[in-house]
Structure formats: C-alpha cells, structure tokens
Design an enzyme around this catalytic site. Sequence first.
Site, PDB file in Angstrom:
ATOM      1  N   GLU A   8      -2.277   7.438  -4.977  1.00 36.78           N
ATOM      2  CA  GLU A   8      -2.833   6.837  -6.182  1.00 36.78           C
ATOM      3  C   GLU A   8      -4.355   6.993  -6.185  1.00 36.78           C
ATOM      4  OE1 GLU A   8      -1.389   2.875  -5.434  1.00 36.78           O
ATOM      5  OE2 GLU A   8      -3.409   2.218  -4.946  1.00 36.78           O
TER       6      GLU A   8
ATOM      7  N   ARG B 154       0.841  -1.196   0.000  1.00 37.64           N
ATOM      8  CA  ARG B 154       0.000   0.000   0.000  1.00 37.64           C
ATOM      9  C   ARG B 154       0.878   1.247   0.000  1.00 37.64           C
ATOM     10  NH1 ARG B 154      -3.491  -2.698  -1.430  1.00 37.64           N
ATOM     11  NH2 ARG B 154      -5.537  -3.111  -0.546  1.00 37.64           N
TER      12      ARG B 154
ATOM     13  N   ASP C  98       4.158  -1.034  -6.686  1.00 37.64           N
ATOM     14  CA  ASP C  98       2.894  -1.201  -7.421  1.00 37.64           C
ATOM     15  C   ASP C  98       1.855  -0.225  -6.871  1.00 37.64           C
ATOM     16  OD1 ASP C  98       1.232  -2.554  -9.315  1.00 37.64           O
ATOM     17  OD2 ASP C  98       0.326  -3.737  -7.719  1.00 37.64           O
TER      18      ASP C  98
ATOM     19  N   HIS D  86      -0.931  -0.335  -9.518  1.00 37.62           N
ATOM     20  CA  HIS D  86      -1.690  -1.219  -8.606  1.00 37.62           C
ATOM     21  C   HIS D  86      -2.319  -2.393  -9.376  1.00 37.62           C
ATOM     22  CE1 HIS D  86      -3.558  -1.032  -4.353  1.00 37.62           C
ATOM     23  NE2 HIS D  86      -3.533  -2.281  -4.772  1.00 37.62           N
TER      24      HIS D  86
END
Length: 315
Positions: free
Chosen positions: A261, A232, A256, A288
């Site tokens: 985001e 996260r 990722d 993600h």
Amino acid sequence: MKCLITDAVYAGIAEELKKYMDVTTSNGKPLSKDEMLKAIGDADILIMRVDPKIDREILDAAKNLKFIGVCAVGLNHIDLDYAKEKGIQVFNAPGLNANAVAELTISKMLDISRNTIPANHDVKENHIWDKYKYIGRELRGKTLGIMGFGRIGRRVGELGKAFKMDIVAYDPFLKPEQFEAEGAKGMGVEELIRTSDFISIHVPLTPETKNLFNKESIGRMKDGAVVLNMSRGGIVNEKDMYEALKEGRIGGYASDVLENELAGSGLSGNDEFNSPLFECDNFIVTPHLGAQTTDAARDIGLYITGKVKEVMGLK
Ligand SMILES: NC(=O)c1ccc[n+]([C@@H]2O[C@H](COP(=O)([O-])OP(=O)(O)OC[C@H]3O[C@@H](n4cnc5c(N)ncnc54)[C@H](O)[C@@H]3O)[C@@H](O)[C@H]2O)c1
C-alpha cells in the site's frame, strides 16, 4: 514560536496553538519530502501523521525543532535516535484510535459473514435483487481468535463478546491471568489457528510476524474460517492467501492494509499498487482507514495539544 501542522489532523490543534504561536498548516495534506524540507526550516514544533519519513536530512534542515507530535500510533517513520541526539522530543498517541480500529474489525466481520459488499454491488451496479444468492452466517457462538492482545485486540475481544462469540487469544508477552481478566482464553498460535472461525490480526509487523499467514499456516485453518487483518500489510502473504481463497480452502479475507500500500512510503509518493487478491469476491478491503474517525482524530488532537503545552511550558 512557530508550529507547522501537516496532514489531516484535528482542526482544534491549530485553533488552540494559535493562541500561543504562529501556526502554518498544509491544508490537510501530507507534505512530500521536498515540501517538508522547505517548510520545516524555522519551525519549533511539527505536528504530523506518518508522511513523509522524518530522516536525518529533514532533521538537519529543522534548525529550531524541539517537538514532533505524531497524531498516530506508529513512530517508525521517524529517525528517533537522531531526533533524540538533537534534543527533539517526539510524542505519539498510542491507544487513542483503538476503538476506531476495533469497530472497523467488527464491521468487516459482519460484512464478510453476511456478504453485504457483493450484495450491495449486485443491487446497485447489476440491478439484481436475489436474496437466495447470499446466505450468510452469524457471529454468535463462533470462536474469535485474536492475535496480539494489546489495545486494539482487547477492544475487539470486548466487542466480540457482545455478539456472544468465544474469545481466544495469542500474545506471547502476556501472562495467563491477563487473558482471563478480559474474559478470553489464552493459547498458543498453533491452537488458535486450528480452532478459530475468525482470526483477527492485531500484532505489529516485525521479523517474527512477517508472512505469519502463509501457505502452511493458512492450510491449518478450519474450513470456512476467515482472516481479518487491520494491522499491517506483510503479515499476510497475499499470494498464498489468493491461492487459498481461489481453492476455497478458507471462507474469506478482510483487510484494511496491503503488502504494498502507498502509506508506507508516503501517500504523496507515486508508487503503483496492486494485488492478486483484487480478483477474489471473498476478499474485502479498505484503504488503511482504521483510525479515520472524527472521534479518534479529536481524542488524539486534544492529547497532542496537551503535550505541546506541557513540554513547551504554555499556560
Ligand atoms: N488499520 C489501522 O489504521 C491501524 C491503526 C492503528 C494500529 N494499527 C495496527 O494495529 C497494531 C496493534 O495496535 P495496538 O494499538 O493494539 O498495539 P499494542 O502495542 O497495544 O498491541 C500489540 C500487541 O501485540 C503483541 N505482540 C507483539 N508481537 C507479537 C507476536 N509476535 N505475536 C503475538 N502478539 C504479539 C504485543 O504484546 C501487544 O500486546 C499496530 O501494530 C498497527 O500495526 C492499524
């Protein structure tokens, strides 16, 4: 009975449930909050991923709702207490995307170690063919430190062993024998940070893990070590990481996820996103997509379909 299916989920869910009820889909797109408020009115069943947030207003608009099937791991986008109060059962699919995320982690470990992303860019965009510019290093014999030895972390360890890496792990909720059973050495967070060549983060974002990777902890890492974050945004402080990468204190950061985001507030939102890390060549990132495989979608879809049938008593 009516079922509303939103977002990009396994097509087999709609195919199977159509045998028992009316099914409406959003054609593979997540709904905005307003769209959800309009669509949820008479649905008995909602199948979704993580957008939009299912708050009191949406739950109040859902007059017939009995079941929410979340085709993902996280449930923090749903007001679970209020759903329970209203007698709505909520199911997620923990663990069924663990392999997908673990394989992406290994892919990034290899990419960052062999410079494949800048090298690919050099060839295709700059038409430079220079193998001497990109001397990499192998995973073999390196220490892989796994923070959070849950479903994804354990699978990353298993894959790391196939590359002949030494696996060490930190997870305060596990007993020593649970690390040993997986061929890993359990250790404290400080020792892991000091000794690992690669640190792979697989903990949830909590008040304890927020900013876990900051100026101080990054400063204690080995020279040339790499951080991987498939977990996260917010666990790694991006400003501190940017400074460490710019100063060459560590080898790289592969991620990722980002602090800001779009996924957290809804892919259908209009938030801007940016990061100082975008300037750094030894920062690689994907949007993600850890769980985005047809295999994981199928496994999750079959599981959630089974749950709908079980809970709704469908034969
Ligand atoms: N990139 C993606 O698309 C994607 C997909 C799925 C999950 N995730 C992320 O990966 C994380 C891990 O997923 P999982 O399925 O392995 O979850 P999991 O619950 O199986 O494992 C998490 C592990 O972290 C440990 N943990 C909790 N707090 C900790 C702390 N403060 N320090 C160290 N360890 C701690 C837990 O004991 C547990 O073993 C999720 O929380 C999620 O944020 C990302």
